[in-house]
Design a protein around this motif. Structure first.
Motif, mmCIF file in Angstrom:
data_model
loop_
_atom_site.group_PDB
_atom_site.id
_atom_site.type_symbol
_atom_site.label_atom_id
_atom_site.label_comp_id
_atom_site.label_asym_id
_atom_site.label_seq_id
_atom_site.Cartn_x
_atom_site.Cartn_y
_atom_site.Cartn_z
ATOM 1 N N LEU A 56 0.921 -1.200 0.033
ATOM 2 C CA LEU A 56 -0.033 0.023 0.039
ATOM 3 C C LEU A 56 0.954 1.246 -0.126
ATOM 4 C CD1 LEU A 56 -2.857 1.067 0.213
ATOM 5 C CD2 LEU A 56 -2.652 1.003 2.740
ATOM 6 N N THR A 57 0.755 2.103 -1.089
ATOM 7 C CA THR A 57 1.672 3.172 -1.341
ATOM 8 C C THR A 57 1.394 4.265 -0.025
ATOM 9 O OG1 THR A 57 0.072 4.116 -2.910
ATOM 10 C CG2 THR A 57 1.753 2.789 -3.604
ATOM 11 N N THR A 58 0.142 4.458 0.271
ATOM 12 C CA THR A 58 -0.185 5.314 1.360
ATOM 13 C C THR A 58 -0.558 4.638 2.489
ATOM 14 O OG1 THR A 58 -2.545 5.270 0.669
ATOM 15 C CG2 THR A 58 -1.161 7.018 -0.408
ATOM 16 N N PRO A 59 -0.203 5.419 3.851
ATOM 17 C CA PRO A 59 -0.421 4.561 4.961
ATOM 18 C C PRO A 59 -2.109 4.115 5.221
ATOM 19 C CG PRO A 59 0.753 6.732 5.372
ATOM 20 C CD PRO A 59 0.119 6.817 3.682
ATOM 21 N N LEU A 60 -1.989 3.032 6.025
ATOM 22 C CA LEU A 60 -3.560 2.536 6.328
ATOM 23 C C LEU A 60 -3.887 3.643 7.096
ATOM 24 C CD1 LEU A 60 -5.567 0.388 6.433
ATOM 25 C CD2 LEU A 60 -4.309 -0.390 8.630
ATOM 26 N N LEU A 61 -3.119 4.308 8.054
ATOM 27 C CA LEU A 61 -3.649 5.407 8.938
ATOM 28 C C LEU A 61 -2.619 6.293 9.082
ATOM 29 C CD1 LEU A 61 -5.848 6.597 11.113
ATOM 30 C CD2 LEU A 61 -4.990 4.843 12.758
ATOM 31 N N SER A 62 -3.038 7.659 9.265
ATOM 32 C CA SER A 62 -2.011 8.469 9.436
ATOM 33 C C SER A 62 -2.825 9.762 10.275
ATOM 34 C CB SER A 62 -1.141 9.198 8.419
ATOM 35 O OG SER A 62 -0.197 10.163 8.679
ATOM 36 N N THR A 63 -2.492 10.061 11.388
ATOM 37 C CA THR A 63 -3.185 11.010 12.334
ATOM 38 C C THR A 63 -2.512 11.741 13.004
ATOM 39 O OG1 THR A 63 -5.285 11.324 13.561
ATOM 40 C CG2 THR A 63 -3.723 9.411 14.069
ATOM 41 N N ALA A 64 -2.908 12.926 13.535
ATOM 42 C CA ALA A 64 -2.020 13.816 14.588
ATOM 43 C C ALA A 64 -3.299 14.088 15.630
ATOM 44 C CB ALA A 64 -1.517 15.010 14.094
ATOM 45 N N ILE A 65 -2.819 13.882 17.001
ATOM 46 C CA ILE A 65 -4.024 14.224 17.909
ATOM 47 C C ILE A 65 -3.346 15.231 18.757
ATOM 48 C CG2 ILE A 65 -5.368 12.953 19.680
ATOM 49 C CD1 ILE A 65 -4.561 10.403 18.073
ATOM 50 N N LYS A 66 -4.273 16.249 19.262
ATOM 51 C CA LYS A 66 -3.847 17.058 20.344
ATOM 52 C C LYS A 66 -4.178 16.514 21.687
ATOM 53 C CE LYS A 66 -4.922 21.135 17.512
ATOM 54 N NZ LYS A 66 -5.754 22.320 17.319
ATOM 55 N N GLY A 67 -3.085 16.870 22.546
ATOM 56 C CA GLY A 67 -3.250 16.250 23.874
ATOM 57 C C GLY A 67 -4.332 16.635 24.731
ATOM 58 N N GLU A 68 -4.786 18.130 24.512
ATOM 59 C CA GLU A 68 -6.192 18.384 25.137
ATOM 60 C C GLU A 68 -7.305 18.127 24.765
ATOM 61 O OE1 GLU A 68 -5.083 21.837 22.081
ATOM 62 O OE2 GLU A 68 -3.871 20.311 23.174
ATOM 63 N N ASP A 69 -7.356 17.159 23.381
ATOM 64 C CA ASP A 69 -8.554 16.643 22.909
ATOM 65 C C ASP A 69 -8.497 15.209 23.957
ATOM 66 O OD1 ASP A 69 -9.033 18.720 21.599
ATOM 67 O OD2 ASP A 69 -8.116 17.530 19.593
ATOM 68 N N LEU A 70 -7.603 14.981 24.528
ATOM 69 C CA LEU A 70 -7.605 13.518 25.252
ATOM 70 C C LEU A 70 -7.865 13.784 26.759
ATOM 71 C CD1 LEU A 70 -4.538 11.935 23.588
ATOM 72 C CD2 LEU A 70 -6.863 11.723 22.942
ATOM 73 N N GLU A 71 -7.848 15.185 27.276
ATOM 74 C CA GLU A 71 -7.921 15.199 28.826
ATOM 75 C C GLU A 71 -9.290 14.658 29.209
ATOM 76 O OE1 GLU A 71 -5.109 18.990 29.924
ATOM 77 O OE2 GLU A 71 -7.142 19.492 28.760
ATOM 78 N N LYS A 72 -10.248 14.779 28.533
ATOM 79 C CA LYS A 72 -11.487 14.213 29.172
ATOM 80 C C LYS A 72 -11.574 12.868 29.196
ATOM 81 C CE LYS A 72 -13.948 15.107 24.961
ATOM 82 N NZ LYS A 72 -15.208 15.557 24.148
ATOM 83 N N GLU A 73 -10.804 12.209 28.409
ATOM 84 C CA GLU A 73 -10.812 10.714 28.335
ATOM 85 C C GLU A 73 -9.896 9.923 29.271
ATOM 86 O OE1 GLU A 73 -10.759 9.441 24.088
ATOM 87 O OE2 GLU A 73 -12.251 10.941 23.613
#
Length: 254
Positions: free
Chosen positions: A111-128
């Motif tokens: 697969l020439t492109t990634p199956l998954l490629s993402t960037a996640i901000k830490g503050e979006d994870l605080e509530k979880e």
């Protein structure tokens, strides 16, 4: 001209001995600092033995040993132990989730492109976070909809944690393998991370493991969710958020 009166003579020695019998341990200890003579008088076993036996009855067994300890020293030792201060609380991390960015790239063969490629901000994870370093993230919008993960297929997973403003980066995981199947809808990858760089994270001496889980959409096996976590190897439980941040800051902060 007023004549100065001569200083009062010290109290008779018998009075010191008599008064000492009515003093509490704290006053006895203070009085023993007046002079060598007073120290001798205030250290008498006859004065300290009743305190030992009344406050610490088990001291009678210690006083029967050979050679026996001084009742004054024994009482002081036991009293110090009973008043020992608790250890200081562990340090607070200088980092918070809001200082961090998480990136995740997942590759499969042919697969020439990634199956998954993402960037996640830490503050979006605080509530979880729930005070543990474990997060479930919906990545259905970032995953490739044209690719699926076949069973027993080699997958390459790269998980990075970095500071905002590009102050530093840390490789949490870089593995390639078939992963561990969890039912028909999950594929988990693990990699042991380096030990703590400093004493701030010494609580993790048992070893830590970075964990990435890929959650599929049923039989289609397209990625819809990822699980990111840091686990203690001893006990197989997720590391507390504070301890994980202390660990990360030892690599990310100068």
């Amino acid at each position: 001209m007023r004549r100065e009166e001569p200083p009062s003579p010290p109290p008779p020695w018998e009075v010191v001995i008599l008064v000492s019998q009515y003093l509490d341990p704290s006053t006895l200890a203070t009085s023993s600092c007046v002079s060598k003579a007073w120290r001798t008088a205030m250290s008498s076993p006859n004065l300290w033995l009743p305190f030992c036996l009344s406050v610490y009855p088990s001291s009678s067994h210690l006083l029967s040993l050979s050679p026996p300890p001084s009742p004054r020293i024994l009482f002081s030792l036991l009293n110090l132990a009973s008043r020992r201060l608790p250890p200081p609380p562990p340090p607070s991390p200088l980092l918070s989730l809001s200082h961090l960015l998480f990136t995740l790239d997942v590759f499969i063969p042919n697969l020439t492109t990634p199956l998954l490629s993402t960037a996640i901000k830490g503050e979006d994870l605080e509530k979880e976070s729930h005070n543990v370093f474990h997060f479930d993230v919906d990545v259905s919008a970032a995953a490739s909809t044209a690719a699926v993960v076949e069973k027993q297929e080699d997958v390459r997973v790269v998980w990075m944690v970095m500071m905002k403003e590009w102050g530093g980066a840390f490789m949490m995981m870089e593995v390639k393998g078939k992963g561990r199947e969890v039912g028909d809808t999950g594929l988990w990858f693990e990699e042991e991370v380096d030990g703590p760089k400093c004493c701030a994270a010494a609580a993790e001496r048992g070893g830590m493991v970075a964990e990435v889980g890929l959650v599929f959409s049923g039989q289609e096996r397209g990625v819809i969710k990822v699980s990111l976590g840091l686990m203690r190897r001893d006990g197989c439980r997720y590391v507390g958020l504070r301890d994980a941040l202390l660990y990360l800051q030892s690599y990310l902060l100068p």
